[in-house]
Design a protein around this motif. Structure first.
Motif, short mmCIF file in Angstrom:
data_model
loop_
_atom_site.label_atom_id
_atom_site.label_comp_id
_atom_site.label_asym_id
_atom_site.label_seq_id
_atom_site.Cartn_x
_atom_site.Cartn_y
_atom_site.Cartn_z
N LEU A 68 -30.39 96.81 96.16
CA LEU A 68 -31.82 97.13 96.20
C LEU A 68 -32.47 96.79 94.86
O LEU A 68 -33.53 96.15 94.79
N ALA A 69 -31.81 97.21 93.77
CA ALA A 69 -32.36 96.95 92.43
C ALA A 69 -32.42 95.45 92.16
O ALA A 69 -33.38 94.94 91.58
N LYS A 70 -31.40 94.75 92.59
CA LYS A 70 -31.31 93.30 92.34
C LYS A 70 -32.44 92.57 93.07
O LYS A 70 -33.14 91.74 92.50
N VAL A 71 -32.63 92.92 94.34
CA VAL A 71 -33.67 92.24 95.13
C VAL A 71 -35.05 92.57 94.56
O VAL A 71 -35.93 91.70 94.47
N GLN A 72 -35.24 93.82 94.12
CA GLN A 72 -36.53 94.17 93.49
C GLN A 72 -36.76 93.37 92.21
O GLN A 72 -37.87 92.95 91.92
N ASP A 73 -35.67 93.18 91.44
CA ASP A 73 -35.79 92.37 90.21
C ASP A 73 -36.32 90.98 90.54
O ASP A 73 -37.15 90.43 89.81
#
Ligand code: FAQ
Length: 311
Positions: A68-73
């Motif tokens: 989730l954090a990676k895709v948001q980045d």
């Protein structure tokens, strides 16, 4: 007589000073930057889709949080790059319109599907890995806002690459089935990752001008070779088979040799006929249309605020 804009620009490029938004710049320099930077921004945003599909199917809470954090980045990277491109007088509406009409490209890799959970690991390892090799060189690009966006993006991209490689280590050392999934993901994602660097230098339409203007700092083939050289030992460490039988250390060149990319496939994919091109654009258009009310609300609020302060 005062110095011409062209002379000041040439001196800036020559002496490695950054060109800033209010500086005079040749029209073609601006146009080429808008092309490359907006396509880079589109790649980050369209690139959220293959991995985004796996957020709801991540095998553990920890993996889900990381993904989730990676895709948001990646969405954030798109925003830095769109903002940097706006400093060249390109509007978000124009950039979106160019994406939706097919006039603007985005990285070919994102037109391939992410078929298994191992693809999520391989995307982080190989796709982010390839993106970093290129983006490290772009930290010293001549346009100030692009260069500064790249410095920030590279920091986040290196976390992306490491989380992907760590997933591959777990899979490659897991059950027979998990190792086979990792191998299959490597075999499918390897060639599209090499294509990310673009055509051979001899076929690259923009490289000559872009290198001269220091928009690009290393050529497509140089970057591709660096990626292969850094990745082959990582494949060996995973204990996986090479995805290309022609990969072999060349003592004389001091580099790994590798096989030829299927350039017909590359051309098909960048001209709109890859496995997922239509889905990717359809999804983006829908998300854009669904967000219209937010943009309308922002404009309505701004109009109300301006009217109140004028009264
Ligand atoms: N895909 O003359 P060249 C990421 C086009 S970020 C599609 O060599 P140039 C993060 C090229 O645009 C990945 N089109 O072009 C992430 C041109 O067409 P045009 C994106 C391609 O600009 C990870 C034509 O072919 N990174 O992945 C491709 O000198 C995981 C002729 O080519 C960047 O954009 C391709 N692979 O060199 C997100 C970096 N290759 O515009 C989510 C910045 C070439 O005339 C998950 N860009 N084309 O219609 C660059 O460094 C350069 O633009 C290149 C291409 C190297 C991509």
């Amino acid at each position: 007589m005062s110095e011409s804009g062209q002379a000041i620009f040439d001196r800036r490029i020559e002496s490695e000073q950054k060109v800033e938004p209010k500086d005079w710049m040749p029209a073609d320099y601006r146009k080429n930057l808008i092309r490359q930077m907006s396509q880079h921004a589109h790649s980050e945003v369209i690139g959220m889709q293959p991995e985004g599909n796996w957020i709801s199917r991540a095998p553990t809470l920890k993996r889900k949080m990381v993904l989730l954090a990676k895709v948001q980045d990646e969405g954030g990277h798109g925003l830095y790059l769109y903002s940097a491109t706006e400093t060249l007088n390109a509007t978000r509406d124009e950039m979106n319109e160019a994406l939706h009409s097919g006039k603007a490209k985005y990285a070919s890799i994102f037109n391939y599907p992410a078929l298994s959970w191992a693809d999520v690991g391989a995307i982080g390892w190989l796709v982010d890995g390839a993106a970093i090799v290129n983006q490290i060189s772009l930290q010293s690009t001549s346009y100030g806002p692009y260069s500064r966006a790249m410095i920030r993006i590279c920091k986040e991209e290196s976390f992306h690459q490491r989380q992907g490689y760590e997933m591959m280590i777990v899979l490659a050392n897991g059950t027979k089935e998990q190792k086979a999934m990792a191998q299959d993901a490597l075999n499918r994602i390897w060639w599209p990752s090499l294509m990310m660097f673009g055509p051979h230098d001899s076929d690259s339409a923009h490289s000559g001008r872009s290198m001269q203007w220091k928009i690009k700092r290393r050529t497509n083939d140089e970057l591709r070779q660096s990626f292969v050289d850094q990745t082959v030992p990582q494949i060996e460490f995973l204990g996986l088979e090479m995805p290309d039988p022609e990969i072999k250390w060349n003592e004389e060149r001091g580099h790994y040799d590798f096989g030829e990319i299927d350039w017909d496939e590359f051309k098909r994919v960048i001209s709109g006929d890859g496995p997922c091109n239509r889905d990717r654009i359809r999804h983006h258009k829908k998300a854009h249309d669904d967000g219209q009310w937010v943009r309308d609300a922002l404009v309505a609020y701004q109009t109300k605020k301006s009217a109140a302060s004028a009264a």
